[in-house]
Write a protein that holds these residues in place. Structure first.
Motif, mmCIF file in Angstrom:
data_model
loop_
_atom_site.group_PDB
_atom_site.id
_atom_site.type_symbol
_atom_site.label_atom_id
_atom_site.label_comp_id
_atom_site.label_asym_id
_atom_site.label_seq_id
_atom_site.Cartn_x
_atom_site.Cartn_y
_atom_site.Cartn_z
ATOM 1 N N LEU A 23 0.832 -1.193 0.000
ATOM 2 C CA LEU A 23 0.000 0.000 0.000
ATOM 3 C C LEU A 23 0.874 1.252 0.000
ATOM 4 O O LEU A 23 0.600 2.217 -0.726
ATOM 5 N N GLU A 24 1.926 1.250 0.797
ATOM 6 C CA GLU A 24 2.831 2.404 0.868
ATOM 7 C C GLU A 24 3.497 2.659 -0.489
ATOM 8 O O GLU A 24 3.599 3.798 -0.938
ATOM 9 N N GLU A 25 3.949 1.587 -1.154
ATOM 10 C CA GLU A 25 4.562 1.742 -2.477
ATOM 11 C C GLU A 25 3.541 2.264 -3.485
ATOM 12 O O GLU A 25 3.860 3.127 -4.315
ATOM 13 N N ALA A 26 2.311 1.774 -3.416
ATOM 14 C CA ALA A 26 1.254 2.245 -4.314
ATOM 15 C C ALA A 26 0.994 3.733 -4.085
ATOM 16 O O ALA A 26 0.820 4.501 -5.040
ATOM 17 N N LYS A 27 0.981 4.153 -2.830
ATOM 18 C CA LYS A 27 0.785 5.567 -2.497
ATOM 19 C C LYS A 27 1.910 6.409 -3.081
ATOM 20 O O LYS A 27 1.662 7.448 -3.713
ATOM 21 N N GLU A 28 3.161 5.976 -2.902
ATOM 22 C CA GLU A 28 4.311 6.714 -3.426
ATOM 23 C C GLU A 28 4.258 6.793 -4.951
ATOM 24 O O GLU A 28 4.520 7.850 -5.536
ATOM 25 N N LYS A 29 3.912 5.684 -5.612
ATOM 26 C CA LYS A 29 3.818 5.671 -7.072
ATOM 27 C C LYS A 29 2.681 6.582 -7.550
ATOM 28 O O LYS A 29 2.812 7.271 -8.565
ATOM 29 N N ALA A 30 1.568 6.565 -6.834
ATOM 30 C CA ALA A 30 0.433 7.410 -7.212
ATOM 31 C C ALA A 30 0.821 8.885 -7.142
ATOM 32 O O ALA A 30 0.517 9.667 -8.051
ATOM 33 N N GLU A 32 3.876 10.135 -7.322
ATOM 34 C CA GLU A 32 4.857 10.366 -8.381
ATOM 35 C C GLU A 32 4.166 10.499 -9.739
ATOM 36 O O GLU A 32 4.464 11.408 -10.518
ATOM 37 N N ASN A 33 3.222 9.594 -10.027
ATOM 38 C CA ASN A 33 2.492 9.658 -11.295
ATOM 39 C C ASN A 33 1.682 10.941 -11.417
ATOM 40 O O ASN A 33 1.609 11.547 -12.487
ATOM 41 N N TYR A 34 1.085 11.374 -10.327
ATOM 42 C CA TYR A 34 0.314 12.619 -10.351
ATOM 43 C C TYR A 34 1.235 13.814 -10.585
ATOM 44 O O TYR A 34 0.971 14.667 -11.431
ATOM 45 N N ASN A 35 2.334 13.867 -9.840
ATOM 46 C CA ASN A 35 3.275 14.983 -9.967
ATOM 47 C C ASN A 35 3.940 15.035 -11.339
ATOM 48 O O ASN A 35 4.323 16.112 -11.804
ATOM 49 N N ASN A 36 4.090 13.898 -12.003
ATOM 50 C CA ASN A 36 4.707 13.833 -13.325
ATOM 51 C C ASN A 36 3.674 13.863 -14.457
ATOM 52 O O ASN A 36 3.993 13.556 -15.602
ATOM 53 N N SER A 37 2.434 14.196 -14.128
ATOM 54 C CA SER A 37 1.339 14.311 -15.098
ATOM 55 C C SER A 37 1.049 13.012 -15.849
ATOM 56 O O SER A 37 0.581 13.033 -16.990
ATOM 57 N N VAL A 38 1.332 11.875 -15.204
ATOM 58 C CA VAL A 38 0.918 10.586 -15.756
ATOM 59 C C VAL A 38 -0.567 10.375 -15.441
ATOM 60 O O VAL A 38 -1.333 9.937 -16.294
ATOM 61 N N PHE A 39 -0.958 10.689 -14.213
ATOM 62 C CA PHE A 39 -2.363 10.665 -13.813
ATOM 63 C C PHE A 39 -2.899 12.090 -13.971
ATOM 64 O O PHE A 39 -2.500 12.993 -13.242
ATOM 65 N N VAL A 40 -3.783 12.302 -14.932
ATOM 66 C CA VAL A 40 -4.337 13.630 -15.201
ATOM 67 C C VAL A 40 -5.852 13.562 -15.060
ATOM 68 O O VAL A 40 -6.490 12.669 -15.609
ATOM 69 N N LEU A 41 -6.418 14.505 -14.342
ATOM 70 C CA LEU A 41 -7.848 14.499 -14.038
ATOM 71 C C LEU A 41 -8.676 15.339 -15.006
ATOM 72 O O LEU A 41 -9.650 15.954 -14.614
ATOM 73 N N GLU A 42 -8.310 15.368 -16.277
ATOM 74 C CA GLU A 42 -9.116 16.103 -17.237
ATOM 75 C C GLU A 42 -9.580 15.187 -18.331
ATOM 76 O O GLU A 42 -8.756 14.464 -18.887
ATOM 77 N N PRO A 43 -10.816 15.155 -18.689
ATOM 78 C CA PRO A 43 -11.851 15.947 -18.059
ATOM 79 C C PRO A 43 -12.309 15.378 -16.722
ATOM 80 O O PRO A 43 -12.816 16.099 -15.890
ATOM 81 N N GLY A 44 -12.124 14.093 -16.470
ATOM 82 C CA GLY A 44 -12.528 13.525 -15.181
ATOM 83 C C GLY A 44 -14.028 13.558 -14.991
ATOM 84 O O GLY A 44 -14.785 13.923 -15.879
ATOM 85 N N ASN A 45 -14.452 13.162 -13.815
ATOM 86 C CA ASN A 45 -15.873 13.150 -13.451
ATOM 87 C C ASN A 45 -16.116 14.227 -12.409
ATOM 88 O O ASN A 45 -15.574 14.160 -11.307
#
Length: 65
Positions: A23-30, A32-45
């Motif tokens: 869980l901790e590794e998943a949190k760190e990866k999440a 990192e992915n958000y900060n590096n614009s891998v996970f982008v919330l546009e348009p999102g819900n």
């Protein structure tokens, strides 16, 4: 006429998947992915929209649109 400041706050969500060993590794990866614009919330819900109306003498409560 009075001048008012309008603040609009939107809550947007989306679902992403990744693989991790804990869980901790998943949190760190999440993060990192958000900060590096891998996970982008546009348009999102769009979950909700809230508005605040105020000036130097008065203010509304936050209200949902």
């Amino acid at each position: 006429m009075k001048k008012y400041t309008i603040t609009i706050e939107e809550t947007v969500s989306d679902i992403f998947y990744l693989e991790a060993n804990s869980l901790e590794e998943a949190k760190e990866k999440a993060i990192e992915n958000y900060n590096n614009s891998v996970f982008v919330l546009e348009p999102g819900n769009l979950i909700e929209t809230n508005i605040l109306v105020e000036n130097d003498k008065e203010s509304s409560d936050w209200f949902e649109l």
